[in-house]
Design a protein around this motif. Structure first.
Motif, PDB file in Angstrom:
ATOM      1  N   GLY A 172      68.751  40.186  14.758  1.00  0.00           N
ATOM      2  CA  GLY A 172      67.415  39.239  15.449  1.00  0.00           C
ATOM      3  C   GLY A 172      67.039  38.483  14.056  1.00  0.00           C
ATOM      4  O   GLY A 172      66.244  37.777  14.280  1.00  0.00           O
TER       5      GLY A 172
ATOM      6  N   ARG B 120      66.631  35.266  13.635  1.00  0.00           N
ATOM      7  CA  ARG B 120      65.916  33.872  14.846  1.00  0.00           C
ATOM      8  C   ARG B 120      63.984  34.232  13.886  1.00  0.00           C
ATOM      9  O   ARG B 120      63.589  33.901  14.616  1.00  0.00           O
ATOM     10  CB  ARG B 120      65.671  34.824  16.160  1.00  0.00           C
ATOM     11  CG  ARG B 120      67.388  34.997  16.443  1.00  0.00           C
ATOM     12  CD  ARG B 120      67.441  34.077  17.389  1.00  0.00           C
ATOM     13  NE  ARG B 120      67.021  34.038  18.778  1.00  0.00           N
ATOM     14  CZ  ARG B 120      68.307  35.218  19.687  1.00  0.00           C
ATOM     15  NH1 ARG B 120      68.991  35.520  19.698  1.00  0.00           N
ATOM     16  NH2 ARG B 120      67.530  34.932  20.341  1.00  0.00           N
ATOM     17  N   LEU B 121      64.104  34.772  12.868  1.00  0.00           N
ATOM     18  CA  LEU B 121      62.848  35.929  12.208  1.00  0.00           C
ATOM     19  C   LEU B 121      62.762  34.350  11.184  1.00  0.00           C
ATOM     20  O   LEU B 121      61.702  35.281  10.117  1.00  0.00           O
ATOM     21  CB  LEU B 121      62.397  36.770  12.347  1.00  0.00           C
ATOM     22  CG  LEU B 121      62.450  37.845  13.806  1.00  0.00           C
ATOM     23  CD1 LEU B 121      62.269  39.380  13.170  1.00  0.00           C
ATOM     24  CD2 LEU B 121      61.748  36.752  14.701  1.00  0.00           C
TER      25      LEU B 121
ATOM     26  N   ASP C 201      63.820  40.566  25.793  1.00  0.00           N
ATOM     27  CA  ASP C 201      63.840  41.501  24.744  1.00  0.00           C
ATOM     28  C   ASP C 201      63.964  41.161  23.860  1.00  0.00           C
ATOM     29  O   ASP C 201      65.886  41.172  23.497  1.00  0.00           O
ATOM     30  CB  ASP C 201      63.902  42.383  26.039  1.00  0.00           C
ATOM     31  CG  ASP C 201      63.632  43.157  25.026  1.00  0.00           C
ATOM     32  OD1 ASP C 201      62.697  43.907  24.025  1.00  0.00           O
ATOM     33  OD2 ASP C 201      63.874  44.577  25.312  1.00  0.00           O
ATOM     34  N   SER C 202      63.177  41.556  22.411  1.00  0.00           N
ATOM     35  CA  SER C 202      64.057  41.762  21.599  1.00  0.00           C
ATOM     36  C   SER C 202      64.842  43.175  21.481  1.00  0.00           C
ATOM     37  O   SER C 202      65.849  42.949  20.127  1.00  0.00           O
ATOM     38  CB  SER C 202      62.638  41.733  20.165  1.00  0.00           C
ATOM     39  OG  SER C 202      62.134  42.900  19.901  1.00  0.00           O
ATOM     40  N   ARG C 203      64.733  44.375  21.890  1.00  0.00           N
ATOM     41  CA  ARG C 203      65.414  45.185  21.919  1.00  0.00           C
ATOM     42  C   ARG C 203      66.835  45.661  22.357  1.00  0.00           C
ATOM     43  O   ARG C 203      67.271  45.942  21.508  1.00  0.00           O
ATOM     44  CB  ARG C 203      64.776  46.149  22.572  1.00  0.00           C
ATOM     45  CG  ARG C 203      63.237  46.855  22.456  1.00  0.00           C
ATOM     46  CD  ARG C 203      62.897  48.336  21.900  1.00  0.00           C
ATOM     47  NE  ARG C 203      62.058  48.637  21.896  1.00  0.00           N
ATOM     48  CZ  ARG C 203      61.705  49.533  21.207  1.00  0.00           C
ATOM     49  NH1 ARG C 203      62.112  50.018  20.626  1.00  0.00           N
ATOM     50  NH2 ARG C 203      60.304  49.332  20.388  1.00  0.00           N
TER      51      ARG C 203
ATOM     52  N   HIS D 285      58.967  33.383  19.768  1.00  0.00           N
ATOM     53  CA  HIS D 285      59.287  33.113  20.917  1.00  0.00           C
ATOM     54  C   HIS D 285      58.330  32.975  21.732  1.00  0.00           C
ATOM     55  O   HIS D 285      57.865  33.777  23.172  1.00  0.00           O
ATOM     56  CB  HIS D 285      60.394  33.779  21.588  1.00  0.00           C
ATOM     57  CG  HIS D 285      61.791  33.902  21.264  1.00  0.00           C
ATOM     58  ND1 HIS D 285      61.739  34.438  20.117  1.00  0.00           N
ATOM     59  CD2 HIS D 285      62.807  33.215  20.291  1.00  0.00           C
ATOM     60  CE1 HIS D 285      63.079  34.485  19.271  1.00  0.00           C
ATOM     61  NE2 HIS D 285      63.633  33.977  19.692  1.00  0.00           N
TER      62      HIS D 285
ATOM     63  N   TRP E 220      58.953  48.680  14.784  1.00  0.00           N
ATOM     64  CA  TRP E 220      58.964  47.608  16.189  1.00  0.00           C
ATOM     65  C   TRP E 220      57.918  47.299  16.560  1.00  0.00           C
ATOM     66  O   TRP E 220      58.090  46.228  17.001  1.00  0.00           O
ATOM     67  CB  TRP E 220      59.940  48.885  17.570  1.00  0.00           C
ATOM     68  CG  TRP E 220      60.650  49.053  17.324  1.00  0.00           C
ATOM     69  CD1 TRP E 220      61.746  49.984  16.989  1.00  0.00           C
ATOM     70  CD2 TRP E 220      62.794  48.566  17.190  1.00  0.00           C
ATOM     71  NE1 TRP E 220      63.017  49.890  17.026  1.00  0.00           N
ATOM     72  CE2 TRP E 220      63.732  48.887  17.638  1.00  0.00           C
ATOM     73  CE3 TRP E 220      61.901  47.239  17.724  1.00  0.00           C
ATOM     74  CZ2 TRP E 220      64.931  48.372  17.133  1.00  0.00           C
ATOM     75  CZ3 TRP E 220      63.461  46.370  17.401  1.00  0.00           C
ATOM     76  CH2 TRP E 220      64.769  46.981  17.405  1.00  0.00           C
TER      77      TRP E 220
ATOM     78  N   TRP F  74      58.841  38.738  17.441  1.00  0.00           N
ATOM     79  CA  TRP F  74      59.789  37.898  18.259  1.00  0.00           C
ATOM     80  C   TRP F  74      58.294  36.702  18.715  1.00  0.00           C
ATOM     81  O   TRP F  74      59.242  36.070  19.501  1.00  0.00           O
ATOM     82  CB  TRP F  74      59.769  39.280  19.052  1.00  0.00           C
ATOM     83  CG  TRP F  74      60.844  39.206  20.022  1.00  0.00           C
ATOM     84  CD1 TRP F  74      61.473  38.210  20.819  1.00  0.00           C
ATOM     85  CD2 TRP F  74      62.845  38.443  19.559  1.00  0.00           C
ATOM     86  NE1 TRP F  74      62.164  38.094  21.923  1.00  0.00           N
ATOM     87  CE2 TRP F  74      63.352  37.851  21.143  1.00  0.00           C
ATOM     88  CE3 TRP F  74      63.477  38.478  18.428  1.00  0.00           C
ATOM     89  CZ2 TRP F  74      64.430  37.586  21.086  1.00  0.00           C
ATOM     90  CZ3 TRP F  74      64.738  38.184  18.710  1.00  0.00           C
ATOM     91  CH2 TRP F  74      65.337  37.801  19.607  1.00  0.00           C
TER      92      TRP F  74
ATOM     93  N   VAL G 233      58.565  43.826  14.858  1.00  0.00           N
ATOM     94  CA  VAL G 233      59.726  43.418  15.182  1.00  0.00           C
ATOM     95  C   VAL G 233      58.831  42.285  16.004  1.00  0.00           C
ATOM     96  O   VAL G 233      58.968  41.240  16.655  1.00  0.00           O
ATOM     97  CB  VAL G 233      60.460  44.097  15.743  1.00  0.00           C
ATOM     98  CG1 VAL G 233      61.921  42.792  16.159  1.00  0.00           C
ATOM     99  CG2 VAL G 233      60.780  44.799  14.444  1.00  0.00           C
ATOM    100  N   GLU G 234      58.443  43.186  17.596  1.00  0.00           N
ATOM    101  CA  GLU G 234      57.296  42.357  18.666  1.00  0.00           C
ATOM    102  C   GLU G 234      56.687  41.084  18.609  1.00  0.00           C
ATOM    103  O   GLU G 234      56.684  40.480  19.143  1.00  0.00           O
ATOM    104  CB  GLU G 234      57.450  43.616  19.177  1.00  0.00           C
ATOM    105  CG  GLU G 234      58.410  44.144  19.980  1.00  0.00           C
ATOM    106  CD  GLU G 234      58.508  45.773  20.228  1.00  0.00           C
ATOM    107  OE1 GLU G 234      56.973  45.921  21.294  1.00  0.00           O
ATOM    108  OE2 GLU G 234      59.437  46.143  20.971  1.00  0.00           O
TER     109      GLU G 234
ATOM    110  N   TRP H   6      69.669  45.923  13.276  1.00  0.00           N
ATOM    111  CA  TRP H   6      69.048  45.107  14.416  1.00  0.00           C
ATOM    112  C   TRP H   6      69.840  43.640  14.059  1.00  0.00           C
ATOM    113  O   TRP H   6      69.426  43.225  13.019  1.00  0.00           O
ATOM    114  CB  TRP H   6      67.642  45.462  14.543  1.00  0.00           C
ATOM    115  CG  TRP H   6      66.949  43.920  15.658  1.00  0.00           C
ATOM    116  CD1 TRP H   6      67.268  43.815  16.959  1.00  0.00           C
ATOM    117  CD2 TRP H   6      66.026  42.905  14.950  1.00  0.00           C
ATOM    118  NE1 TRP H   6      65.802  43.654  17.088  1.00  0.00           N
ATOM    119  CE2 TRP H   6      65.564  42.064  16.797  1.00  0.00           C
ATOM    120  CE3 TRP H   6      65.642  42.330  13.961  1.00  0.00           C
ATOM    121  CZ2 TRP H   6      64.694  41.132  16.834  1.00  0.00           C
ATOM    122  CZ3 TRP H   6      64.989  41.043  14.162  1.00  0.00           C
ATOM    123  CH2 TRP H   6      64.660  40.567  15.527  1.00  0.00           C
TER     124      TRP H   6
END
Lengths: 384, 366
Positions: free
Chosen positions: B298, B301-302, B285-287, B278, B267, B274, B270-271, B296
């Motif tokens: 998203g 978006r990556l 929040d990515s979560r 952004h 995670w 993220w 991921v953060e 997940w």
């Protein structure tokens, strides 16, 4: 000015010697048997090497023997040159891959993408040999029923689109065979050098299309006077379009330390002569093949009947597949004939000989150094 | 045995979200010149980096790689040919659109690649592309007709292909004729060195009715993506349709993954991505995009081409992969590719497929 020398890769298999029947024992084109190379048999089993490994060996041999690169020809019954060039790209450093292809079988945008990726893979070593097809049954085998002259129209459109999308700016085209809207190479692929275009074809339609697109107009070898006339025609047509193509010739070579030794090689090959080969080659709508047939005498009493001028022999197609004309003679004689072709305006040569691997070294080491070259600058004299 | 494929990068690689910052493979901006720069010639070319990814896939023990069709990336046949030459075991699926050329030419190139690779080439036929790509190719075939053309394409390609060896016969064919809406062949068919080779395994994609119907008729493998509505309905329809024709089609699931030693480390990765995607922090929040079972939504978006993938510890991700009981294998991907391939190969694959990836009689500790 430098002259470009290419050495062909025998994609049909490699004929180990003209002295034997047409058995392609390099690779598996002629089946597996004693003396076969790549794949060979070890302990009763195939050793895992394939014909691609032999083609890699020919490419590396050509590179080290001094050739700029090689022609990878395309036939219905052989491996595909795009796939082969892509597979071998990483195994050479300066060798140029001259890929033969027919524009009808690929979409020009696809060809542009493949070409740009290959330029990136090789550092810009892709060259085109554009062929528009010999017609007849092989053309239908490919799934192509477009007529002779229309095939050249298609070739022209194809190259217009390929060049149009190359610089990465959106390109629109609305032709008889192809249409694009906003087509372009992506930024990552654009900006590569455009491959040099070797263009083949002997008909009026071919010469017209060549005038627009050829960097090099490529012909099989013919008697020198005929070749000169053919080139003059192309020159004349191109001049009207404000273009000046260069000229290239594809030549088979049997060069030995003496003239006698070279002809002895041909004599041994003549034991396996196939006199119907020229007729069969002229069955399609190829003007080049029909021209060749015109030079082969009706009645042949022996192989020397086919020497149409000194060292220029038109019997190759009767003792192995492929074009009819080639040069036969001592190293010096072959070098002189090549020099005469340079004087006639030839800027590039695609040479070949059987077997392709060993003959690449022989011609590279014995013949090429004899060619009249611009004297090399002496170190220290020209540089400040 | 679970099949694992890895989707290769086609437009460069790196550890960042923004493609312009990923300089591996000769895409993105030039690397800055600094005192640490080695100016000597003979440095890497674009394909040298791609070759390292392919080598990593081979060393990691994945069963196959996929060279994707990407109008903005490297051309897939060139990538596939290089990949086959650089590997001994990995299967290589080349993705291409039927309108790239004629089916005879596709089959011809494939015969060469089957010969040089010992039969490791596979096809992923991409029937639909985005509208801009179709316009650029001047493709006049739209809608359902694209599937009819793909049907002809696969029919002709198989038609000229001879699995059994046929004696050489010069320029002659083996009597295959086809007169369709898109293609014509007269006395086609491969002989000699082009015969006696396995036809490439055909992968197809898509959840639509037409896609499933095409796959039931021609597909050997169908690749599904995870979507909000799931893939299960399409998968059942495919199985039924194939069965009606006496066929079966293997099912793969395509998933990007981020797997680490611990769930928190995954995670954290991921953060970081993220925040890079952004930087103004307005996207929340990515979560919030977390779904059940380590899923997940998203990834698009990556910079990935699909939203739903897996995030978690190796055990989390392995558990989720193992839970897809009706699935025969997976097409995974992750960036940077070399590093993620080694992670998957060393820590993940044997947890999902112990029978296929551990020596008989050896216990799995994980």
């Amino acid at each position: 000015m430098s002259i470009d020398f290419y050495w062909r890769i025998g994609m049909e298999g490699d004929h180990a010697s003209l002295r034997t029947p047409r058995r392609y024992n390099r690779g598996d084109a002629g089946g597996y048997g004693p003396g076969n190379i790549a794949p060979a048999i070890r302990n009763g089993e195939l050793d895992g090497y394939g014909y691609i490994d032999h083609m890699a060996a020919v490419a590396k041999a050509s590179e080290s023997a001094g050739f700029l690169g090689g022609l990878l020809p395309s036939f219905p019954m052989t491996d595909d040159p795009w796939a082969t060039a892509a597979a071998l790209a990483a195994e050479t450093t300066t060798y140029r891959f001259m890929v033969a292809f027919q524009p009808g079988f690929l979409h020009p945008l696809q060809a542009a993408r493949m070409s740009a990726s290959l330029q990136r893979a090789t550092g810009g070593r892709l060259v085109y040999n554009i062929i528009s097809g010999g017609g007849g049954a092989p053309q239908l085998w490919w799934g192509d029923k477009v007529d002779h002259d229309d095939r050249y129209t298609r070739t022209s459109e194809f190259l217009d689109v390929l060049r149009g999308v190359w610089d990465g700016r959106p390109f629109d085209f609305d032709g008889r065979f192809f249409r694009t809207e906003g087509a372009a190479l992506p930024p990552g692929l654009a900006g590569q050098p455009f491959p040099e275009v070797y263009f083949s074809g002997s008909s009026g339609a071919a010469v017209a299309a060549a005038g627009r697109h050829a960097d090099y107009y490529l012909s099989w070898l013919e008697p020198y006077a005929d070749l000169r006339a053919k080139f003059d025609g192309v020159r004349e047509h191109s001049a009207k379009l404000g273009r000046t193509p260069k000229f290239a010739v594809r030549i088979d070579v049997v060069a030995r330390h003496t003239e006698e030794a070279a002809w002895a090689e041909i004599e041994k090959g003549w034991a396996f002569v196939d006199k119907g080969a020229a007729d069969r080659a002229a069955q399609g709508d190829s003007v080049g093949a029909a021209r060749i047939k015109g030079w082969v005498p009706e009645h042949i009493t022996g192989y020397r009947d086919l020497e149409v001028q000194p060292n220029v022999w038109c019997g190759f197609s009767l003792i192995r597949g492929g074009p009819a004309f080639g040069l036969v003679g001592s190293y010096e004689q072959v070098a002189e004939r090549l020099d005469e072709l340079r004087e006639l305006g030839v800027d590039a040569f695609i040479l070949a000989g059987n077997p392709h691997l060993e003959e690449a070294y022989r011609v590279g080491e014995e013949v090429l150094p004899l060619l009249q070259r611009q004297p090399l600058p002496i170190f220290g004299q020209d540089t400040p | 045995m679970t099949d694992f494929y890895w989707e290769l990068p086609s437009r460069g690689d790196g550890r960042r979200v923004a493609s312009g910052l990923n300089t591996r493979g000769g895409f993105g901006a030039d690397r800055p010149v600094t005192v640490a720069t080695d100016p000597r010639p003979g440095k890497l070319g674009p394909f040298d980096e791609l070759a390292q990814v392919i080598h990593a896939a081979e060393l990691s023990g994945v069963d196959g790689v996929i060279a994707p069709y990407d109008p903005s990336g490297e051309e897939s046949w060139v990538v596939a040919a290089a990949a086959l030459r650089q590997t001994r075991h990995a299967r290589v699926a080349v993705e291409f659109h039927p309108a790239f050329g004629t089916p005879v030419y596709a089959a011809k190139m494939s015969a060469t690649l089957q010969r040089l690779s010992g039969g490791r080439l596979e096809w992923r036929l991409k029937v639909g592309t985005d509208p801009a790509d179709a316009r650029a190719r001047g493709d006049r075939v739209t809608g359902r007709n694209r599937y009819a053309r793909a049907d002809e394409f696969l029919t002709v390609a198989r038609g000229v292909w001879n699995d059994s060896e046929v004696l050489p016969g010069g320029f002659g064919g083996t009597g295959y004729d086809f007169a369709g809406n898109h293609y014509d062949v007269i006395d086609g068919g491969f002989r000699g060195i082009l015969s006696g080779l396995p036809f490439p395994v055909v992968h197809l994609t898509g959840n639509s009715d037409e896609a499933v119907r095409l796959s039931a008729k021609h597909g050997d493998v169908h690749q599904f993506m995870l979507t909000d509505t799931g893939y299960e309905t399409s998968a059942r329809t495919l199985a039924d349709r194939a069965l009606e024709q006496g066929r079966s089609v293997r099912k793969l699931l395509r998933l990007p993954i981020i797997a680490r030693e611990t769930t928190d480390e995954a995670w954290a990765r991921v953060e970081r991505l993220w925040r890079e995607a952004h930087p103004d922090g307005v996207s929340g929040d990515s979560r919030a995009l977390a779904r059940e079972n380590s899923q997940w939504s998203g990834f698009d978006r990556l910079g990935y081409d699909q939203p739903i993938g897996l995030i978690g510890s190796y055990e989390d991700v392995a558990r989720e992969l193992s839970s897809f009981r009706d699935i025969d294998g997976f097409v995974l991907t992750g960036r940077p590719h070399i590093e993620e391939l080694h992670r998957a190969g060393e820590h993940l694959l044997h947890l999902v497929d112990p029978a296929g990836r551990t020596l008989a009689g050896q216990e799995v500790h994980a």
